[in-house]
Design a protein around this motif. Structure first.
Motif, short mmCIF file in Angstrom:
data_model
loop_
_atom_site.label_atom_id
_atom_site.label_comp_id
_atom_site.label_asym_id
_atom_site.label_seq_id
_atom_site.Cartn_x
_atom_site.Cartn_y
_atom_site.Cartn_z
N GLU A 155 0.72 -1.26 0.05
CA GLU A 155 -0.02 -0.16 0.17
C GLU A 155 0.90 1.30 -0.01
N ALA A 156 1.90 1.18 1.00
CA ALA A 156 2.93 2.30 0.74
C ALA A 156 3.38 2.54 -0.63
N GLU A 157 4.07 1.64 -1.32
CA GLU A 157 4.59 1.64 -2.60
C GLU A 157 3.49 2.11 -3.50
N LEU A 158 2.36 1.54 -3.43
CA LEU A 158 1.24 2.18 -4.43
C LEU A 158 1.07 3.58 -4.01
N LEU A 159 0.98 4.07 -2.76
CA LEU A 159 0.82 5.35 -2.43
C LEU A 159 1.93 6.34 -2.79
N ARG A 160 3.12 5.88 -2.86
CA ARG A 160 4.42 6.52 -3.02
C ARG A 160 4.07 6.74 -4.79
N SER A 161 3.82 5.66 -5.51
CA SER A 161 3.82 5.74 -6.91
C SER A 161 2.48 6.74 -7.20
N ASP A 162 1.41 6.65 -6.60
CA ASP A 162 0.34 7.49 -6.90
C ASP A 162 0.89 9.22 -6.60
N GLN A 163 1.66 9.13 -5.54
CA GLN A 163 2.39 10.44 -5.30
C GLN A 163 3.16 11.04 -6.41
N GLU A 164 3.93 10.09 -6.96
CA GLU A 164 4.74 10.68 -7.67
C GLU A 164 4.10 10.84 -9.10
N ASP A 165 3.16 10.14 -9.29
CA ASP A 165 2.42 10.46 -10.77
C ASP A 165 1.60 11.50 -10.50
N SER A 166 0.90 11.96 -9.23
CA SER A 166 0.46 13.21 -9.24
C SER A 166 1.34 14.64 -9.28
N ALA A 167 2.49 14.14 -8.72
CA ALA A 167 3.65 15.27 -8.80
C ALA A 167 3.97 15.51 -10.17
N ARG A 168 4.06 14.51 -10.95
CA ARG A 168 4.53 14.48 -12.57
C ARG A 168 3.53 15.24 -13.31
N ARG A 169 2.02 14.85 -12.73
CA ARG A 169 1.06 15.68 -13.64
C ARG A 169 1.01 17.07 -13.22
N ALA A 170 1.16 17.36 -11.81
CA ALA A 170 1.36 18.77 -11.57
C ALA A 170 2.34 19.46 -12.09
N VAL A 171 3.53 18.96 -12.32
CA VAL A 171 4.78 19.63 -12.89
C VAL A 171 4.56 19.79 -14.32
N ALA A 172 3.70 18.82 -14.85
CA ALA A 172 3.31 18.96 -16.42
C ALA A 172 2.22 20.16 -16.53
#
Length: 391
Positions: free
Chosen positions: A159-176
């Motif tokens: 779950e932590a890995e999934l959350l980290r992955s979601d956070q990274e995806d959200s961060a990438r989307r936010a940066v884009a």
């Protein structure tokens, strides 16, 4: 950490080897023993534990058979030796620790059968029952508890890995998204400044040697426009760099409708006649709506400068209401029709940027020919977005 890795890689082999040596030494010291049978079965019982992770139920059954054969070759050995209970404890613990699914239920049956066998062999008094439950049930229960704990840790880690992955995806989307926003900002700033500069330069060139005062006014307008554009570009690039200076108040004010008069004056200095009408009380306009409205007006006036010509006349209307603001930019130039769709030559990103900015704040926009010619852009920008609205 090196010790943990080493134990994970060689721990089972070391444990099994130590138990086998202990088992063999105790058998060699046993008086009534047939070594040719006892030692092979005893060592086999120990080395069978190497299968405890992959085949825990089979391992326990084979170990039970092997130790029973040892007990027959060395009568009484199981009651006196230390190696026998250690081998059994490891085997039963492994049954609880590694048996999952159907094997776990089979393992529970094996545990119950072992307890029953202990009780039957020892006449079944209360102390024997308690000893059997403690000897067989305790290591099995500890193994089950360790299995549940590890499964929970693995689940939490996943779950932590999934959350980290979601956070990274959200961060990438936010940066884009932020980079796209900044790209639109830079386009608006540069496009507006260049349009004004080109028109001022053209006008000033015609007046060289004719009206020096008018030339100076053109040069002043060029300087003012490009200075403002340079300040906006520095602000946007500071956001990209995320430098400390960007947070210390050294940046120029954020464009907003309160600076609309300055924008109109810049455009007027280019020779385009612009009327500005503001109605209603501004109140508290959300920053995103405020910036979007300003940029829509800027983009629309830039398009007028590009396509309607300096002889055209533009009109900017801003209407404030308690929950929204409307902006309308119209001109009396001509708008050719291409393929049945109203279009201005060389629109580029102009109308696209306007539509994107309106969509971001959940508003609506209409762009097309005016009733008396020219081109009209009308944008409705709500202060809050209705979840059921499609924009």
């Amino acid at each position: 950490m090196d010790l943990v890795r080493a134990w994970g890689r060689y721990g089972d082999r070391a444990l099994v080897t130590a138990l086998a040596v202990m088992y063999a030494v105790e058998l060699l010291r046993w008086d009534d023993v047939r070594l040719a049978l006892a030692i092979p079965f005893g060592v086999a019982a120990c080395f069978l534990l190497l299968l405890r992770r992959q085949l825990p139920v089979v391992t326990v059954l084979l170990v039970l058979i092997a130790v029973q054969l040892v007990d027959r070759a060395a009568p009484g050995f199981a009651d006196e030796a230390i190696s026998f209970p250690l081998v059994m404890l490891v085997a039963i613990y492994s049954l609880g620790r590694w048996a999952t699914g159907l094997q776990a239920w089979l393992g529970l049956g094996v545990v119950i059968a072992c307890i029953a066998a202990f009780v039957v062999d020892d006449a079944g008094d209360a102390s024997d029952v308690a000893f059997a439950v403690a000897f067989v049930g305790t290591p099995w229960g500890v193994g089950v508890a360790m299995r549940f704990r590890r499964e929970r840790e693995n689940h939490l880690q996943a779950e932590a890995e999934l959350l980290r992955s979601d956070q990274e995806d959200s961060a990438r989307r936010a940066v884009a998204a932020e980079r796209a926003r900044i790209a639109r900002e830079l386009h608006d700033v540069v496009s507006h400044a260049i349009s004004v500069t080109v028109l001022q330069a053209r006008g000033g060139r015609r007046l060289v040697g004719v009206d020096d005062a008018a030339v100076r006014r053109s040069l002043d307008a060029i300087e003012h426009t490009n200075t403002a554009a340079l300040g906006d570009m520095r602000r946007l690039l500071a956001v990209l760099r995320e430098t400390e200076e960007a947070t210390e108040g050294a940046l120029t004010p954020q464009p907003s409708l309160s600076r609309l008069e300055d924008l109109v004056e810049q455009v007027r200095s280019s020779g385009l006649r612009v009327d500005l009408e503001v109605s209603g009380e501004p109140g508290t306009v959300p920053p995103g709506v405020d910036l979007s409205a300003y940029r829509i007006v800027q983009e629309a006036l830039t398009n007028v400068l590009k396509h309607a010509g300096s002889k055209a006349r533009a009109r900017v209307q801003v209407t404030y209401r308690p929950h929204d603001v409307d902006v309308a930019i119209s001109d009396d130039g001509r708008s050719p029709v291409n393929g049945g769709e109203v279009a201005r030559p060389g629109d580029g990103h102009g109308l696209i940027n306007i539509r994107e900015r309106v969509a971001v704040v959940g508003g609506t926009v209409r762009a097309g020919p005016g009733p008396d010619g020219g081109f009209v852009v009308r944008a409705h920008l709500p202060y809050s977005v209705d979840p059921g609205s499609t924009g």
